[in-house]
Motif scaffolding. Sequence first.
Motif, mmCIF file in Angstrom:
data_model
loop_
_atom_site.group_PDB
_atom_site.id
_atom_site.type_symbol
_atom_site.label_atom_id
_atom_site.label_comp_id
_atom_site.label_asym_id
_atom_site.label_seq_id
_atom_site.Cartn_x
_atom_site.Cartn_y
_atom_site.Cartn_z
ATOM 1 N N UNK A 1 -20.554 98.177 48.450
ATOM 2 C CA UNK A 1 -19.229 97.956 47.915
ATOM 3 C C UNK A 1 -18.609 96.742 48.619
ATOM 4 N N UNK A 2 -18.053 95.789 47.851
ATOM 5 C CA UNK A 2 -17.488 94.582 48.478
ATOM 6 C C UNK A 2 -16.226 94.907 49.282
ATOM 7 N N UNK A 3 -16.023 94.102 50.307
ATOM 8 C CA UNK A 3 -14.822 94.236 51.140
ATOM 9 C C UNK A 3 -13.590 93.906 50.294
ATOM 10 N N UNK A 4 -12.520 94.712 50.397
ATOM 11 C CA UNK A 4 -11.300 94.405 49.630
ATOM 12 C C UNK A 4 -10.727 93.048 50.034
ATOM 13 N N UNK A 5 -10.121 92.376 49.086
ATOM 14 C CA UNK A 5 -9.451 91.107 49.362
ATOM 15 C C UNK A 5 -8.111 91.388 50.047
ATOM 16 N N UNK A 6 -7.524 90.360 50.620
ATOM 17 C CA UNK A 6 -6.208 90.543 51.243
ATOM 18 C C UNK A 6 -5.176 90.951 50.200
ATOM 19 N N UNK A 7 -5.300 90.445 48.979
ATOM 20 C CA UNK A 7 -4.394 90.846 47.906
ATOM 21 C C UNK A 7 -4.486 92.350 47.678
ATOM 22 N N UNK A 8 -5.708 92.871 47.666
ATOM 23 C CA UNK A 8 -5.909 94.307 47.457
ATOM 24 C C UNK A 8 -5.392 95.120 48.642
ATOM 25 N N UNK A 9 -5.574 94.604 49.848
ATOM 26 C CA UNK A 9 -5.023 95.287 51.020
ATOM 27 C C UNK A 9 -3.500 95.379 50.923
ATOM 28 N N UNK A 10 -2.853 94.271 50.572
ATOM 29 C CA UNK A 10 -1.394 94.281 50.433
ATOM 30 C C UNK A 10 -0.953 95.260 49.345
ATOM 31 N N UNK A 37 10.256 101.538 53.094
ATOM 32 C CA UNK A 37 10.582 100.912 51.803
ATOM 33 C C UNK A 37 10.599 99.390 51.930
ATOM 34 N N UNK A 38 11.090 98.899 53.059
ATOM 35 C CA UNK A 38 11.061 97.453 53.291
ATOM 36 C C UNK A 38 9.644 96.925 53.372
ATOM 37 N N UNK A 39 8.785 97.637 54.096
ATOM 38 C CA UNK A 39 7.389 97.206 54.189
ATOM 39 C C UNK A 39 6.680 97.318 52.835
ATOM 40 N N UNK A 40 7.018 98.338 52.065
ATOM 41 C CA UNK A 40 6.408 98.490 50.743
ATOM 42 C C UNK A 40 6.752 97.293 49.858
ATOM 43 N N UNK A 41 8.034 96.932 49.825
ATOM 44 C CA UNK A 41 8.453 95.777 49.023
ATOM 45 C C UNK A 41 7.793 94.500 49.531
ATOM 46 N N UNK A 42 7.752 94.324 50.838
ATOM 47 C CA UNK A 42 7.136 93.134 51.426
ATOM 48 C C UNK A 42 5.666 93.014 51.042
ATOM 49 N N UNK A 43 4.929 94.099 51.170
ATOM 50 C CA UNK A 43 3.494 94.066 50.848
ATOM 51 C C UNK A 43 3.269 93.793 49.361
ATOM 52 N N UNK A 44 4.101 94.399 48.513
ATOM 53 C CA UNK A 44 3.958 94.165 47.070
ATOM 54 C C UNK A 44 4.234 92.708 46.717
ATOM 55 N N UNK A 45 5.260 92.127 47.330
ATOM 56 C CA UNK A 45 5.579 90.717 47.065
ATOM 57 C C UNK A 45 4.436 89.821 47.539
ATOM 58 N N UNK A 46 3.912 90.097 48.714
ATOM 59 C CA UNK A 46 2.811 89.283 49.223
ATOM 60 C C UNK A 46 1.580 89.409 48.333
ATOM 61 N N UNK A 47 1.330 90.595 47.803
ATOM 62 C CA UNK A 47 0.235 90.769 46.853
ATOM 63 C C UNK A 47 0.471 89.917 45.607
ATOM 64 N N UNK A 48 1.686 89.966 45.081
ATOM 65 C CA UNK A 48 2.020 89.158 43.893
ATOM 66 C C UNK A 48 1.858 87.667 44.174
ATOM 67 N N UNK A 49 2.320 87.230 45.337
ATOM 68 C CA UNK A 49 2.188 85.814 45.694
ATOM 69 C C UNK A 49 0.720 85.388 45.733
ATOM 70 N N UNK A 50 -0.114 86.221 46.334
ATOM 71 C CA UNK A 50 -1.533 85.874 46.457
ATOM 72 C C UNK A 50 -2.258 85.939 45.115
#
Length: 161
Positions: A1-10, A37-50
């Motif tokens: 199984x391939x290693x998850x990308x940083x986008x997937x981690x976020x 909730x702040x970290x959740x929003x932050x991670x989701x935004x970073x995923x979207x950016x990537x």
Amino acid sequence: MPEPTQQQHFASAASRHFHDGDYLRKGSRLPSADHLYGFAAECAVKSLLLYFTEVQMEPLEGEEKPSAKPRARHPEDTERIIEFGHVNELVREIKLFASGRSGAPLHALLDSDLRAFRRWSVAHRYLDGRWLQADVVDKRREAAHRIVSLNETAVINRRLP
């Protein structure tokens, strides 16, 4: 199984933090819920950016190591690098990035929800939490929910709405 990308981690971290925040909120642990909730929003935004912009974490020209934060060159000043930090900083950083072609649609989708986190701070984890009001946590929860849901839908559909 391939290693998850940083986008997937976020993306995964966004969902995990949001659900953990809900668990703590139900137990009246508002300061910790608010933090997640702040970290959740932050991670989701970073995923979207990537996923949907030219933001990257790979080494830039002349660098050897990847960045710990997503970043991009400023759209109007390519010598300047924008680093995407904590959720309260993302309001400003995405606005700077929005002048570029790929940043503008994301800014339009996220701007009002990110404003709920302007006074959120990673340093709040060191405070006793008595200052935090339930209505603030509820507003941030709703904003985080919309951002996390946007990320999940956009990744599945492979496009922004």
